[in-house]
Motif scaffolding. Structure first.
Motif, mmCIF file in Angstrom:
data_model
loop_
_atom_site.group_PDB
_atom_site.id
_atom_site.type_symbol
_atom_site.label_atom_id
_atom_site.label_comp_id
_atom_site.label_asym_id
_atom_site.label_seq_id
_atom_site.Cartn_x
_atom_site.Cartn_y
_atom_site.Cartn_z
ATOM 1 N N GLY A 1 52.779 -44.898 9.846
ATOM 2 C CA GLY A 1 53.385 -44.662 8.838
ATOM 3 C C GLY A 1 54.242 -44.524 8.580
ATOM 4 N N VAL A 2 54.745 -44.609 9.882
ATOM 5 C CA VAL A 2 56.547 -44.076 10.623
ATOM 6 C C VAL A 2 56.721 -46.049 11.102
ATOM 7 N N LEU A 3 56.477 -45.562 13.113
ATOM 8 C CA LEU A 3 56.791 -46.547 13.300
ATOM 9 C C LEU A 3 56.505 -48.162 13.231
ATOM 10 N N ALA A 4 54.673 -48.370 13.146
ATOM 11 C CA ALA A 4 54.908 -49.340 12.922
ATOM 12 C C ALA A 4 55.494 -50.147 11.571
ATOM 13 N N LEU A 5 54.906 -48.915 10.609
ATOM 14 C CA LEU A 5 54.959 -50.103 9.203
ATOM 15 C C LEU A 5 57.058 -50.428 9.359
ATOM 16 N N GLU A 6 57.715 -49.526 10.054
ATOM 17 C CA GLU A 6 59.113 -50.105 9.796
ATOM 18 C C GLU A 6 59.078 -51.722 10.399
ATOM 19 N N GLU A 7 59.299 -51.395 11.678
ATOM 20 C CA GLU A 7 58.516 -52.791 12.702
ATOM 21 C C GLU A 7 57.835 -53.614 12.122
ATOM 22 N N GLU B 1 47.678 -51.500 7.024
ATOM 23 C CA GLU B 1 48.366 -50.632 7.558
ATOM 24 C C GLU B 1 48.730 -49.419 6.817
ATOM 25 N N LYS B 2 49.252 -49.813 5.301
ATOM 26 C CA LYS B 2 49.272 -48.922 4.206
ATOM 27 C C LYS B 2 48.388 -47.954 3.821
ATOM 28 N N THR B 3 47.158 -49.080 4.025
ATOM 29 C CA THR B 3 45.688 -48.143 3.601
ATOM 30 C C THR B 3 45.684 -47.132 4.808
ATOM 31 N N HIS B 4 46.244 -47.194 5.704
ATOM 32 C CA HIS B 4 46.007 -46.206 7.047
ATOM 33 C C HIS B 4 45.907 -45.287 6.492
ATOM 34 N N VAL B 5 47.571 -45.369 6.629
ATOM 35 C CA VAL B 5 48.570 -44.125 6.008
ATOM 36 C C VAL B 5 48.166 -43.271 5.230
ATOM 37 N N ILE C 1 48.542 -36.594 11.715
ATOM 38 C CA ILE C 1 50.286 -36.555 11.168
ATOM 39 C C ILE C 1 50.933 -37.668 12.901
ATOM 40 N N GLY C 2 50.150 -38.052 14.339
ATOM 41 C CA GLY C 2 50.141 -38.150 14.992
ATOM 42 C C GLY C 2 49.831 -39.609 14.700
ATOM 43 N N LEU C 3 49.033 -39.971 14.388
ATOM 44 C CA LEU C 3 48.080 -41.315 14.436
ATOM 45 C C LEU C 3 48.701 -42.228 12.656
ATOM 46 N N ASN C 4 47.957 -42.011 11.848
ATOM 47 C CA ASN C 4 48.375 -42.220 10.728
ATOM 48 C C ASN C 4 49.538 -42.110 9.801
ATOM 49 N N LEU C 5 50.424 -40.539 10.196
ATOM 50 C CA LEU C 5 51.603 -40.985 9.593
ATOM 51 C C LEU C 5 52.083 -40.976 10.086
ATOM 52 N N TYR C 6 52.638 -41.071 11.887
ATOM 53 C CA TYR C 6 54.249 -41.358 12.198
ATOM 54 C C TYR C 6 53.582 -42.927 13.193
ATOM 55 N N ALA D 1 39.264 -48.581 11.510
ATOM 56 C CA ALA D 1 38.518 -49.342 13.310
ATOM 57 C C ALA D 1 38.516 -50.947 13.600
ATOM 58 N N SER D 2 37.808 -51.036 12.077
ATOM 59 C CA SER D 2 37.265 -52.319 11.567
ATOM 60 C C SER D 2 38.618 -53.849 11.706
ATOM 61 N N ASP D 3 39.170 -52.835 10.647
ATOM 62 C CA ASP D 3 40.713 -53.128 10.548
ATOM 63 C C ASP D 3 41.771 -53.582 11.654
ATOM 64 N N GLU D 4 41.596 -53.103 12.647
ATOM 65 C CA GLU D 4 42.283 -53.243 14.008
ATOM 66 C C GLU D 4 41.317 -53.824 14.847
#
Length: 229
Positions: free
Chosen positions: A119-125, A147-151, A111-116, A59-62
């Motif tokens: 971990g998928v949408l935000a990291l690639e972009e 973001e990698k840490t959150h994943v 799975i919906g937040l950290n991984l998808y 939360a602090s990172d965000e």
């Protein structure tokens, strides 16, 4: 007097590209606000102190990221308060966060937040934009590291939950399958136009969709989950 970066983008790539850059910043900003609220919901529900601390850090990172996304718009020479956010918001993102906020299943949220979402949408972009156009996305490398840490946080907690029972694994598999279907429909639907604009002007790679699919496979494989991609 030198042109602003916003003017530079319009002159070199066109108004449609500036609108896409603003779409990126606006949707990331509002996503961060959603994630802060989602973390706040789950902090009191976690009993393991280390895992509780993950959410506090997340939360602090965000909060920091939200400020950086606003700063990014100002860096372009545009006053944040002059923007009309509704012009740039992607409805699918709001719908997905509502789905997660309404859920009482931590596996679904992980799975919906950290991984998808991260971990998928935000990291690639973020990774592609940080590499291709750091002049316009100056803080994306810093955000990428967080973001990698959150994943990693999400993978660790999800692994523990999945190992607790076959029922948990079955639910995790259902969520993975749902997001695999979502990814295909999302990239080929609501995001299709923006992606083509980004590819046309060299902001993202021509194989962006394929790379995102590969990232999905890599992330979900950390939980030994199967998918249709």
């Amino acid at each position: 007097m030198a042109n602003s970066l916003a003017q530079e983008i319009v002159e070199e790539y066109g108004q449609d590209m500036l609108d896409l850059v603003l779409l990126v910043y606006v949707n990331f900003y509002y996503s961060e606000l959603e994630i802060i609220d989602l973390c706040a919901k789950w902090i009191p529900r976690r009993g393991i102190l280390t895992e509780k601390s993950y959410l506090i850090r997340h939360a602090s990172d965000e909060v920091t990221h939200a400020e950086l996304f606003k700063k990014g718009v100002e860096h372009l020479g545009i006053t944040w308060s002059d923007l009309d956010p509704d012009k740039f918001r992607i409805r699918d993102i709001d719908d997905r966060f509502k789905k997660l906020f309404d859920s009482d299943d931590e596996l679904e949220v992980l799975i919906g937040l950290n991984l998808y979402a991260e971990g998928v949408l935000a990291l690639e972009e973020i990774e592609q934009l940080a590499r291709s156009k750091p002049r316009y996305f100056q803080d994306f490398e810093r955000i990428l590291r967080d973001e990698k840490t959150h994943v990693a946080f999400g993978v660790k907690v999800a692994k523990r939950l999945i190992a607790q029972s076959p029922e948990n694994r079955a639910r995790a598999q259902e969520y993975c399958s749902w997001y695999a279907d979502h990814l295909k429909n999302y990239l080929g639907g609501e995001l299709s136009g923006p992606l083509q604009t980004g590819i046309k002007h060299g902001f993202i790679s021509s194989d962006y969709v394929e790379k995102t699919f590969t990232r999905f496979k890599d992330v979900m494989s950390q939980l030994d989950l199967q998918h249709s991609l």
